[in-house]
Design a protein around this motif. Sequence first.
Motif, PDB file in Angstrom:
ATOM      1  N   GLY A 111       0.782  -1.228   0.000  1.00  0.00           N
ATOM      2  CA  GLY A 111       0.000   0.000   0.000  1.00  0.00           C
ATOM      3  C   GLY A 111       0.814   1.279   0.000  1.00  0.00           C
ATOM      4  O   GLY A 111       0.325   2.314   0.473  1.00  0.00           O
ATOM      5  N   ASP A 118      -2.488   3.654  -0.141  1.00  0.00           N
ATOM      6  CA  ASP A 118      -3.696   2.845   0.010  1.00  0.00           C
ATOM      7  C   ASP A 118      -3.796   2.381   1.459  1.00  0.00           C
ATOM      8  O   ASP A 118      -3.236   1.349   1.840  1.00  0.00           O
ATOM      9  CB  ASP A 118      -3.655   1.646  -0.940  1.00  0.00           C
ATOM     10  CG  ASP A 118      -4.964   0.865  -0.978  1.00  0.00           C
ATOM     11  OD1 ASP A 118      -5.834   1.112  -0.112  1.00  0.00           O
ATOM     12  OD2 ASP A 118      -5.116   0.007  -1.871  1.00  0.00           O
ATOM     13  N   VAL A 119      -4.498   3.155   2.287  1.00  0.00           N
ATOM     14  CA  VAL A 119      -4.603   2.819   3.705  1.00  0.00           C
ATOM     15  C   VAL A 119      -5.343   1.502   3.904  1.00  0.00           C
ATOM     16  O   VAL A 119      -5.051   0.740   4.834  1.00  0.00           O
ATOM     17  CB  VAL A 119      -5.291   3.964   4.488  1.00  0.00           C
ATOM     18  CG1 VAL A 119      -6.741   4.124   4.048  1.00  0.00           C
ATOM     19  CG2 VAL A 119      -5.203   3.722   5.984  1.00  0.00           C
ATOM     20  N   TRP A 120      -6.294   1.204   3.018  1.00  0.00           N
ATOM     21  CA  TRP A 120      -7.034  -0.047   3.141  1.00  0.00           C
ATOM     22  C   TRP A 120      -6.119  -1.246   2.920  1.00  0.00           C
ATOM     23  O   TRP A 120      -6.261  -2.273   3.600  1.00  0.00           O
ATOM     24  CB  TRP A 120      -8.199  -0.070   2.162  1.00  0.00           C
ATOM     25  CG  TRP A 120      -9.082  -1.265   2.297  1.00  0.00           C
ATOM     26  CD1 TRP A 120      -9.251  -2.280   1.404  1.00  0.00           C
ATOM     27  CD2 TRP A 120      -9.925  -1.578   3.419  1.00  0.00           C
ATOM     28  NE1 TRP A 120     -10.147  -3.203   1.890  1.00  0.00           N
ATOM     29  CE2 TRP A 120     -10.583  -2.801   3.135  1.00  0.00           C
ATOM     30  CE3 TRP A 120     -10.193  -0.939   4.638  1.00  0.00           C
ATOM     31  CZ2 TRP A 120     -11.468  -3.394   4.007  1.00  0.00           C
ATOM     32  CZ3 TRP A 120     -11.092  -1.540   5.521  1.00  0.00           C
ATOM     33  CH2 TRP A 120     -11.713  -2.747   5.204  1.00  0.00           C
ATOM     34  N   ALA A 121      -5.175  -1.121   1.987  1.00  0.00           N
ATOM     35  CA  ALA A 121      -4.224  -2.218   1.758  1.00  0.00           C
ATOM     36  C   ALA A 121      -3.360  -2.436   2.998  1.00  0.00           C
ATOM     37  O   ALA A 121      -3.028  -3.576   3.342  1.00  0.00           O
ATOM     38  CB  ALA A 121      -3.352  -1.909   0.543  1.00  0.00           C
ATOM     39  N   LEU A 143      -4.248  -1.701   6.153  1.00  0.00           N
ATOM     40  CA  LEU A 143      -5.082  -2.216   7.238  1.00  0.00           C
ATOM     41  C   LEU A 143      -5.536  -3.654   7.003  1.00  0.00           C
ATOM     42  O   LEU A 143      -5.866  -4.365   7.958  1.00  0.00           O
ATOM     43  CB  LEU A 143      -6.313  -1.321   7.424  1.00  0.00           C
ATOM     44  CG  LEU A 143      -6.045   0.098   7.932  1.00  0.00           C
ATOM     45  CD1 LEU A 143      -7.337   0.900   7.971  1.00  0.00           C
ATOM     46  CD2 LEU A 143      -5.407   0.060   9.319  1.00  0.00           C
ATOM     47  N   THR A 144      -5.559  -4.084   5.741  1.00  0.00           N
ATOM     48  CA  THR A 144      -5.988  -5.459   5.438  1.00  0.00           C
ATOM     49  C   THR A 144      -4.835  -6.301   4.896  1.00  0.00           C
ATOM     50  O   THR A 144      -5.056  -7.270   4.174  1.00  0.00           O
ATOM     51  CB  THR A 144      -7.145  -5.449   4.417  1.00  0.00           C
ATOM     52  OG1 THR A 144      -6.709  -4.795   3.209  1.00  0.00           O
ATOM     53  CG2 THR A 144      -8.354  -4.717   4.970  1.00  0.00           C
TER      54      THR A 144
END
Length: 523
Positions: free
Chosen positions: A155, A167-170, A172-173
Amino acid sequence: MDPLELARWQFGITTVYHFMMVPLTLGLGAVVSGFYIAYVRTKKHEYKRMTKFWGKLYLINFIMGVATGLVQEFQFGMAWSEYSRFVGDVFGAPLAMEGLLAFFIESTFLGLFIFGWDKLAPKVHAACLVIAVAASWLSAYFIIVANSWMQHPVGVEMIDGRPVMTDVWAVLTNNTALVAYPHAIFGALQVAGGFLVGIAWYKLWKRRCDGIDTIGEDGKVIVGETTEGARDKTDFNVWFKSLRIGAIVGLLAFVGTAFTGHHQAQLMIEQQPMKMAAAEAACHDGTGFSVLSLSSPGAQNCDEVQAVIEIPGLLSFLAYNNFTTDVPGITTLLPQYEETYGTTIPDNPELYGERAGTEVEYLPLMEVTYYGFRGMITFGGISALSFLYVLWVTRKKGEGTVPEAKWISNLAIAGILAPFGANATGWIFTEMGRQPFVVAPNPDGNPAIMMFTAAAVSPGVSGYEILFSLISLGLVYGVLMIVEVYLLAKYVKAGVAAAMPELVEDPHDTDEKNDRDVLAFAY
């Protein structure tokens, strides 16, 4: 004096010490929440006593965990400033969420739990504890997200020599976090189970030694009671139920750690194959799992490693779910690492100091990774066997109690340390196996998104300064350890009466010394 080595020792000592408290906080908080919910639903007084007693130990450990955890943040700026600059843009989001969201919720509702006895409705009060514990689990997730990015950076893009999160979602996941998190939670629950089993066993054994509980001719326990210390029949139920529940929780958690650990091993093969090879002392490609390998002390040469006991096919099963696929060994992986990441540390004296241009050792310390991996499995297995034994001894409700033998009681108390040992050795293996990287490269990503540990240390801090802080922190942590062990031992010996003084107070005694003081909110 080498600042890098001293900084690594300092961070390792303080982090492992702090980490000993983290799993107990996460696991014991969940168990205490379960006791409180059981009390609200059933109104059985033993569950209230269990909530009060185990809750007091939980609070002691939580406070010590906060105190020791603060030091970790200061070390980033003091000894690891280059590391902080490199990861700062990425770590800002998860650590801010951990501090401003999770920890804020956790501390707020924990305060309501501490102050709320006899002031809030039982359901509301229990909900405060559940929310506080859930927030602590959320806090743990954000911490693991940050650590998992160090294991598998995603991310981000490299901008001006630094990774910038795109990509904060990348982040966090991150699949590394999604596997590591349940493994850590199950490990924490196993610690809580061992904690309950060891202490509850001791308290039941102590009741027998003091002649309160006896064994009848039919082999069944005759539960007695005494007015001293509120050691009545309800007190017996407190410890018996704690013993059984602790064993059940610990055993289920062991199964969970085994399954999640299996998934972690498979992910490790993909993301950090050298770590797995070092964990197995696997010099060559193969399928066998090494039960025991020997070498001379500190050996980093495959010619000096000799496999003594090996189980064919097991390593392939751990890695690929079959028994035939070869797992790459050290001799295969070293050329790949050298081709991808270079054979020497970049020739940049300003960043790497005297290590600039020196040869990179991509093989982590095999002794640490090899025995750390096996220590994790061994300690976890020992605790699982103890849980099975407890369930067997107490399998017939109302017919027995713990054996009177003192040596078994001593083993039960010592057994509290086994799950702690599994967690600590597993954490050491995870961190030491990542070397020589502080941010390990993503094999499927940009090879520039990585950082050698040699570049992470603060350039302006001398070895003597770090040595001074290492000694100072070591002394402070030593004192804190003595304080925590003293407090835990004190309240364990006192039993439920220490958490519920109203059980032993004379209701007709109006002397001021029996009045609740300002700290009475915490029992």
